[in-house]
Design an enzyme around this catalytic site. Structure first.
Site, PDB file in Angstrom:
ATOM      1  N   LYS A  38       0.844  -1.201   0.000  1.00  0.00           N
ATOM      2  CA  LYS A  38       0.000   0.000   0.000  1.00  0.00           C
ATOM      3  C   LYS A  38       0.874   1.244   0.000  1.00  0.00           C
ATOM      4  O   LYS A  38       1.915   1.281   0.670  1.00  0.00           O
ATOM      5  CB  LYS A  38      -0.913  -0.031   1.235  1.00  0.00           C
ATOM      6  CG  LYS A  38      -1.961   1.063   1.267  1.00  0.00           C
ATOM      7  CD  LYS A  38      -2.881   0.894   2.475  1.00  0.00           C
ATOM      8  CE  LYS A  38      -3.957   1.958   2.548  1.00  0.00           C
ATOM      9  NZ  LYS A  38      -4.847   1.762   3.722  1.00  0.00           N
ATOM     10  N   SER A 113      -9.669   1.605   2.726  1.00  0.00           N
ATOM     11  CA  SER A 113      -8.842   2.373   1.814  1.00  0.00           C
ATOM     12  C   SER A 113      -7.766   1.547   1.101  1.00  0.00           C
ATOM     13  O   SER A 113      -7.186   2.024   0.126  1.00  0.00           O
ATOM     14  CB  SER A 113      -8.168   3.532   2.566  1.00  0.00           C
ATOM     15  OG  SER A 113      -7.316   3.034   3.573  1.00  0.00           O
ATOM     16  N   SER A 137      -9.807  -0.538   6.931  1.00  0.00           N
ATOM     17  CA  SER A 137      -9.231  -0.413   5.578  1.00  0.00           C
ATOM     18  C   SER A 137      -8.546  -1.651   5.014  1.00  0.00           C
ATOM     19  O   SER A 137      -8.232  -1.671   3.825  1.00  0.00           O
ATOM     20  CB  SER A 137      -8.267   0.759   5.535  1.00  0.00           C
ATOM     21  OG  SER A 137      -9.011   1.935   5.415  1.00  0.00           O
TER      22      SER A 137
HETATM   23  N1  GLN Z   1     -13.234   4.167   6.243  1.00  0.00           N
HETATM   24  C1  GLN Z   1     -12.446   4.457   7.414  1.00  0.00           C
HETATM   25  C2  GLN Z   1     -11.979   5.880   7.380  1.00  0.00           C
HETATM   26  O1  GLN Z   1     -12.220   6.505   6.417  1.00  0.00           O
HETATM   27  C3  GLN Z   1     -11.315   3.510   7.525  1.00  0.00           C
HETATM   28  C4  GLN Z   1     -10.062   3.993   6.938  1.00  0.00           C
HETATM   29  C5  GLN Z   1      -8.875   3.157   7.305  1.00  0.00           C
HETATM   30  O2  GLN Z   1      -8.978   2.107   7.958  1.00  0.00           O
HETATM   31  N2  GLN Z   1      -7.691   3.660   6.929  1.00  0.00           N
HETATM   32  O3  GLN Z   1     -11.393   6.379   8.301  1.00  0.00           O
END
Ligand code: GLN
Length: 433
Positions: A38, A113, A137
């Site tokens: 990532k 994400s 994410s």
């Molecule tokens: N959807 C969550 C957020 O926007 C999770 C994001 C994540 O785990 N990086 O914060």
């Protein structure tokens, strides 16, 4: 056995931001294995963008701890995967490099994400990938794309070299197409690193076992309630039934603090984000700023031009929630709610060895379908609680609804990542057989 790997993937779903044509590998536990990373994890000599324009041109001078370990075990870092900008989102649509598409259905989002990592796996471009999970994410895209993803216990994998979004919630974790590969990758990356002061010296070194006779599976009513697509709930209940056939028993449990989970999560993560992202000022990284103006104007200009709308929204929300006069009203309350949720899980995990439920309340949405922030934030309802509690949680595919993958989530006690891996492995082995 060292060599190079020619990596020229047919990346139709836009899973990668950067690919490394000639990725090097060497001897070790992952000799010659292509791993996608990532793009918020620092890789020496390979640009790292967090899918943001504000990091344009940035090439880290050092490797994250997990990257050092991958290289040491012979893995080839073949590319950096697409993501929501700075990890803020659940669809990979907020990337400055355009959205990733879901290989299971290209009109759908891959989740986020870590959407690029999940899509690269689902499209068969790599066998293993790293993601990060602050509020879901890793698990959300794993569920939406039909792959496996583990959010480790907080403090089990070093965050050294991870570009921070919300430090108290996030962990780097392994993603793959099988539970066995997730466990193999976890065995490489979960090693003590004194450079991350929140780590405990509890390395993971485990071969999954499918023997789950006597395992007590907690089923929280809150994970099957309002907002969860009944067909997703049904699919996951069937998966729990498979665990019972394998000798597990079920117990009803309850996480009453769940109703505060999203509010607490979004106050804490935006507060931490506003502080972490203050360093992106156009001087040290990214597009150059015209410093002939006042510092205040220059800072405002560079950030307005180079952060996306969601990042700016969160920086503003977080700055407000932490500001003098409001911190007691918002941040302190959120920490209290977090404590309650942690205690709820502790209590539930006395009656049960693992807790089971859906990973996501629905299957993957269409690209562009959800645009208002609130409806996207609501999608984190089943994943964010594990981050607030710091416990391990895995998502394993468990069938389809409308032809789209459904994720089965298993959570466990702190530092019992092995147990959630075993439960997921037992399920996977049974349904594959
Ligand atoms: N959807 C969550 C957020 O926007 C999770 C994001 C994540 O785990 N990086 O914060």
């Amino acid at each position: 056995m060292a060599g190079t790997l020619d990596f020229s993937p047919d990346d139709r779903c836009n899973a990668f931001i950067t690919t490394c044509r000639e990725a090097r590998f060497s001897d070790g536990a992952l000799a010659g294995v292509a791993v996608a990373v990532k793009d918020n994890i620092s890789t020496a000599g390979i640009r790292t963008t967090c899918a943001s324009r504000i990091l344009e041109g940035y090439v880290p001078p050092y490797d994250a701890h997990v990257i050092e370990l991958l290289r040491k075990e012979g893995a080839a870092i073949v590319g950096k995967t697409n993501m929501d900008e700075f990890g803020m989102g659940s669809t990979t649509e907020t990337s400055a490099f355009g959205p990733t598409r879901n290989p299971a259905d290209p009109t759908r989002v891959p989740g986020g994400s870590s959407g690029g990592s999940a899509a690269a796996l689902a499209a068969g471009l790599v066998p293993m990938a790293l993601g990060t999970d602050t509020g879901g994410s890793i698990r959300c895209p794993a569920a939406f794309c039909g792959v496996v993803g583990l959010k480790p216990t907080y403090g089990r994998v070093s965050r050294y070299g991870l570009i921070a979004y919300a430090n108290s919630l996030e962990q780097i974790g392994p993603m793959a197409r099988t539970v066995e590969d997730v466990s193999r990758l976890m065995s490489v990356i979960a090693k003590y690193d004194p450079r991350d002061s929140t780590m405990l010296d509890r390395p993971y070194d485990h071969r999954p076992s499918a023997d789950i006779a006597g395992l007590r599976v907690g089923v929280p009513e809150e994970y099957f309630g309002e907002g969860v697509d009944p067909r997703v709930a049904e699919t996951v209940r069937d998966a729990i039934g498979v665990l019972e056939e394998l000798g597990a028993s079920t117990v009803p449990v309850s996480i009453p603090g769940m109703r505060y989970a999203l509010a607490a999560y979004y106050v804490i993560c935006t507060g931490e984000a506003s502080s972490n992202l203050a360093r992106f000022d156009g001087v040290r990284y990214g597009p150059a700023v015209d410093i002939r103006k006042s510092w205040h104007d220059a800072y405002q200009e560079i950030r307005q031009a180079n952060f996306g709308a969601e990042v700016r929204r969160r920086v503003m929300l977080g700055t407000f929630a932490l500001s003098a006069g409001y911190a007691g009203r918002y941040y302190a309350k959120a920490l209290g709610a977090r404590q309650k949720i942690r205690q709820d899980f502790e209590r539930a995990l006395r009656d049960a060895d693992v807790i089971a439920g859906p990973t996501m309340p629905t299957v993957a949405f269409r690209l562009g379908e959800k645009t208002d922030p609130l409806s996207l934030y609501l999608a984190d309802i089943l994943t964010a609680p594990a981050n607030l509690a710091g416990i391990p949680a895995i998502s394993v595919p468990c069938g389809r609804v409308d032809g789209l993958p459904v994720g089965f989530q298993l959570m466990g006690r702190q530092f019992e990542d092995e147990r959630v891996v075993d439960a997921a492995y037992a399920y996977e082995q049974e349904v594959r057989a």
